[in-house]
Design a protein around this motif. Sequence first.
Motif, PDB file in Angstrom:
ATOM      1  N   MET A 252       0.846  -1.177   0.000  1.00 41.80           N
ATOM      2  CA  MET A 252       0.000   0.000   0.000  1.00 41.80           C
ATOM      3  C   MET A 252       0.886   1.233   0.000  1.00 41.80           C
ATOM      4  O   MET A 252       1.847   1.320   0.739  1.00 41.80           O
ATOM      5  N   SER A 253       0.542   2.187  -0.823  1.00 40.94           N
ATOM      6  CA  SER A 253       1.294   3.429  -0.919  1.00 40.94           C
ATOM      7  C   SER A 253       1.247   4.180   0.409  1.00 40.94           C
ATOM      8  O   SER A 253       0.277   4.102   1.154  1.00 40.94           O
ATOM      9  N   GLU A 254       2.315   4.937   0.696  1.00 36.51           N
ATOM     10  CA  GLU A 254       2.347   5.662   1.973  1.00 36.51           C
ATOM     11  C   GLU A 254       1.266   6.728   2.050  1.00 36.51           C
ATOM     12  O   GLU A 254       0.847   7.107   3.127  1.00 36.51           O
ATOM     13  N   MET A 255       0.780   7.225   0.919  1.00 33.86           N
ATOM     14  CA  MET A 255      -0.285   8.231   0.931  1.00 33.86           C
ATOM     15  C   MET A 255      -1.672   7.609   1.050  1.00 33.86           C
ATOM     16  O   MET A 255      -2.656   8.317   1.210  1.00 33.86           O
ATOM     17  N   ASN A 256      -1.766   6.276   0.982  1.00 37.77           N
ATOM     18  CA  ASN A 256      -3.047   5.591   1.147  1.00 37.77           C
ATOM     19  C   ASN A 256      -3.167   4.887   2.487  1.00 37.77           C
ATOM     20  O   ASN A 256      -4.125   4.149   2.702  1.00 37.77           O
ATOM     21  N   GLN A 257      -2.218   5.100   3.370  1.00 38.32           N
ATOM     22  CA  GLN A 257      -2.276   4.497   4.698  1.00 38.32           C
ATOM     23  C   GLN A 257      -3.448   5.090   5.487  1.00 38.32           C
ATOM     24  O   GLN A 257      -3.764   6.261   5.343  1.00 38.32           O
ATOM     25  N   PRO A 258      -4.110   4.307   6.347  1.00 42.76           N
ATOM     26  CA  PRO A 258      -5.241   4.833   7.107  1.00 42.76           C
ATOM     27  C   PRO A 258      -4.805   5.805   8.204  1.00 42.76           C
ATOM     28  O   PRO A 258      -3.758   5.639   8.826  1.00 42.76           O
ATOM     29  N   VAL A 259      -5.635   6.827   8.425  1.00 42.69           N
ATOM     30  CA  VAL A 259      -5.418   7.839   9.461  1.00 42.69           C
ATOM     31  C   VAL A 259      -6.721   7.968  10.244  1.00 42.69           C
ATOM     32  O   VAL A 259      -7.793   8.096   9.650  1.00 42.69           O
ATOM     33  N   LEU A 260      -6.633   7.938  11.559  1.00 40.40           N
ATOM     34  CA  LEU A 260      -7.810   8.084  12.416  1.00 40.40           C
ATOM     35  C   LEU A 260      -8.169   9.559  12.524  1.00 40.40           C
ATOM     36  O   LEU A 260      -7.310  10.389  12.830  1.00 40.40           O
ATOM     37  N   VAL A 261      -9.443   9.888  12.280  1.00 40.51           N
ATOM     38  CA  VAL A 261      -9.925  11.268  12.360  1.00 40.51           C
ATOM     39  C   VAL A 261     -10.752  11.404  13.634  1.00 40.51           C
ATOM     40  O   VAL A 261     -11.705  10.658  13.839  1.00 40.51           O
ATOM     41  N   LEU A 262     -10.355  12.365  14.482  1.00 37.58           N
ATOM     42  CA  LEU A 262     -11.056  12.616  15.740  1.00 37.58           C
ATOM     43  C   LEU A 262     -11.837  13.920  15.647  1.00 37.58           C
ATOM     44  O   LEU A 262     -11.423  14.859  14.963  1.00 37.58           O
ATOM     45  N   ASN A 263     -12.948  13.974  16.372  1.00 40.31           N
ATOM     46  CA  ASN A 263     -13.710  15.206  16.494  1.00 40.31           C
ATOM     47  C   ASN A 263     -12.946  16.157  17.409  1.00 40.31           C
ATOM     48  O   ASN A 263     -11.932  15.782  18.004  1.00 40.31           O
ATOM     49  N   ALA A 264     -13.426  17.381  17.570  1.00 39.44           N
ATOM     50  CA  ALA A 264     -12.738  18.354  18.423  1.00 39.44           C
ATOM     51  C   ALA A 264     -12.689  17.893  19.881  1.00 39.44           C
ATOM     52  O   ALA A 264     -11.774  18.260  20.617  1.00 39.44           O
ATOM     53  N   ASN A 265     -13.633  17.035  20.290  1.00 40.15           N
ATOM     54  CA  ASN A 265     -13.636  16.512  21.660  1.00 40.15           C
ATOM     55  C   ASN A 265     -12.951  15.146  21.756  1.00 40.15           C
ATOM     56  O   ASN A 265     -13.143  14.428  22.718  1.00 40.15           O
ATOM     57  N   PHE A 266     -12.167  14.785  20.753  1.00 36.86           N
ATOM     58  CA  PHE A 266     -11.384  13.552  20.669  1.00 36.86           C
ATOM     59  C   PHE A 266     -12.239  12.300  20.474  1.00 36.86           C
ATOM     60  O   PHE A 266     -11.774  11.197  20.696  1.00 36.86           O
ATOM     61  N   GLU A 267     -13.477  12.455  20.041  1.00 35.46           N
ATOM     62  CA  GLU A 267     -14.316  11.301  19.712  1.00 35.46           C
ATOM     63  C   GLU A 267     -13.916  10.777  18.344  1.00 35.46           C
ATOM     64  O   GLU A 267     -13.799  11.547  17.384  1.00 35.46           O
ATOM     65  N   PRO A 268     -13.679   9.471  18.183  1.00 37.20           N
ATOM     66  CA  PRO A 268     -13.330   8.928  16.862  1.00 37.20           C
ATOM     67  C   PRO A 268     -14.501   9.094  15.895  1.00 37.20           C
ATOM     68  O   PRO A 268     -15.626   8.727  16.201  1.00 37.20           O
ATOM     69  N   LEU A 269     -14.209   9.669  14.729  1.00 31.81           N
ATOM     70  CA  LEU A 269     -15.247   9.913  13.731  1.00 31.81           C
ATOM     71  C   LEU A 269     -15.141   8.989  12.533  1.00 31.81           C
ATOM     72  O   LEU A 269     -16.137   8.462  12.061  1.00 31.81           O
ATOM     73  N   ASN A 270     -13.924   8.829  12.038  1.00 35.15           N
ATOM     74  CA  ASN A 270     -13.777   8.204  10.732  1.00 35.15           C
ATOM     75  C   ASN A 270     -12.332   7.746  10.553  1.00 35.15           C
ATOM     76  O   ASN A 270     -11.465   8.083  11.343  1.00 35.15           O
ATOM     77  N   VAL A 271     -12.102   7.019   9.493  1.00 28.46           N
ATOM     78  CA  VAL A 271     -10.752   6.669   9.059  1.00 28.46           C
ATOM     79  C   VAL A 271     -10.623   7.147   7.621  1.00 28.46           C
ATOM     80  O   VAL A 271     -11.459   6.829   6.781  1.00 28.46           O
ATOM     81  N   CYS A 272      -9.619   7.965   7.363  1.00 24.59           N
ATOM     82  CA  CYS A 272      -9.376   8.453   5.999  1.00 24.59           C
ATOM     83  C   CYS A 272      -7.954   8.063   5.595  1.00 24.59           C
ATOM     84  O   CYS A 272      -7.210   7.497   6.398  1.00 24.59           O
ATOM     85  N   ASN A 273      -7.563   8.400   4.386  1.00 27.81           N
ATOM     86  CA  ASN A 273      -6.204   8.083   3.962  1.00 27.81           C
ATOM     87  C   ASN A 273      -5.265   9.255   4.267  1.00 27.81           C
ATOM     88  O   ASN A 273      -5.693  10.357   4.599  1.00 27.81           O
ATOM     89  N   THR A 274      -3.976   9.027   4.147  1.00 26.96           N
ATOM     90  CA  THR A 274      -2.975  10.031   4.481  1.00 26.96           C
ATOM     91  C   THR A 274      -3.096  11.257   3.582  1.00 26.96           C
ATOM     92  O   THR A 274      -2.929  12.382   4.045  1.00 26.96           O
ATOM     93  N   ARG A 275      -3.416  11.061   2.327  1.00 28.15           N
ATOM     94  CA  ARG A 275      -3.562  12.182   1.393  1.00 28.15           C
ATOM     95  C   ARG A 275      -4.646  13.140   1.882  1.00 28.15           C
ATOM     96  O   ARG A 275      -4.448  14.352   1.919  1.00 28.15           O
ATOM     97  N   ARG A 276      -5.794  12.608   2.277  1.00 30.51           N
ATOM     98  CA  ARG A 276      -6.894  13.449   2.770  1.00 30.51           C
ATOM     99  C   ARG A 276      -6.498  14.128   4.077  1.00 30.51           C
ATOM    100  O   ARG A 276      -6.770  15.316   4.289  1.00 30.51           O
ATOM    101  N   ALA A 277      -5.840  13.398   4.966  1.00 24.73           N
ATOM    102  CA  ALA A 277      -5.417  13.963   6.248  1.00 24.73           C
ATOM    103  C   ALA A 277      -4.414  15.094   6.049  1.00 24.73           C
ATOM    104  O   ALA A 277      -4.504  16.130   6.719  1.00 24.73           O
ATOM    105  N   MET A 278      -3.475  14.921   5.133  1.00 25.16           N
ATOM    106  CA  MET A 278      -2.500  15.971   4.859  1.00 25.16           C
ATOM    107  C   MET A 278      -3.201  17.226   4.322  1.00 25.16           C
ATOM    108  O   MET A 278      -2.848  18.348   4.675  1.00 25.16           O
ATOM    109  N   GLY A 279      -4.201  17.038   3.469  1.00 20.90           N
ATOM    110  CA  GLY A 279      -4.965  18.166   2.951  1.00 20.90           C
ATOM    111  C   GLY A 279      -5.683  18.919   4.056  1.00 20.90           C
ATOM    112  O   GLY A 279      -5.714  20.154   4.069  1.00 20.90           O
TER     113      GLY A 279
END
Length: 170
Positions: free
Chosen positions: A1-28
């Motif tokens: 898997m490409s390093e830009m497609n690795q999963p990233v955990l997305v937290l809400n402002a109160n640290f509640e887990p919301l979603n998992v996105c890829n590194t490209r989206r997280a960097m954006g």
Amino acid sequence: MSEMNQPVLVLNANFEPLNVCNTRRAMGLIISGKAEMVANGRGYVRTPRSRYPRPSVIRLGYMIKRPRARVKLTKREVFRRDNNTCQYCGYQSSHLTIDHLVPRHRGGGHAWNNLVTACPACNRRKGGRTLIEARMTLLRSPAEPPASASYLFGRYIYDKEEWAQFIEGW
């Protein structure tokens, strides 16, 4: 898997887990100022002019209000709920089928409380009958699994230990 497609955990402002996105989206999200990096443990992303830490967990800068998540009713989730185990005989395998407790031709719906995992032998034995007619019993009664963060994102914890502190407790 490409390093830009690795999963990233997305937290809400109160640290509640919301979603998992890829590194490209997280960097954006980080570069646009909509999120901040909470955990890095993956090295760096290099561009011609600079290098950025590659995030593992990010936190949004604003609260997302959303309804409580529910687990989607899919074949994969039924297998996951039943731990890949036949609910009639206890046989554990990856070659299982889905059985309707009340057959669909008798008015049984496609719902969490009417679906169980069954091995092919038990599924043939039960056929198009109800549990009472087939004289069979269940090991565990079916129900909708809880949509907790540990259930929704738990499969990632094995590969990403740094996520555990954000997932547990929600």
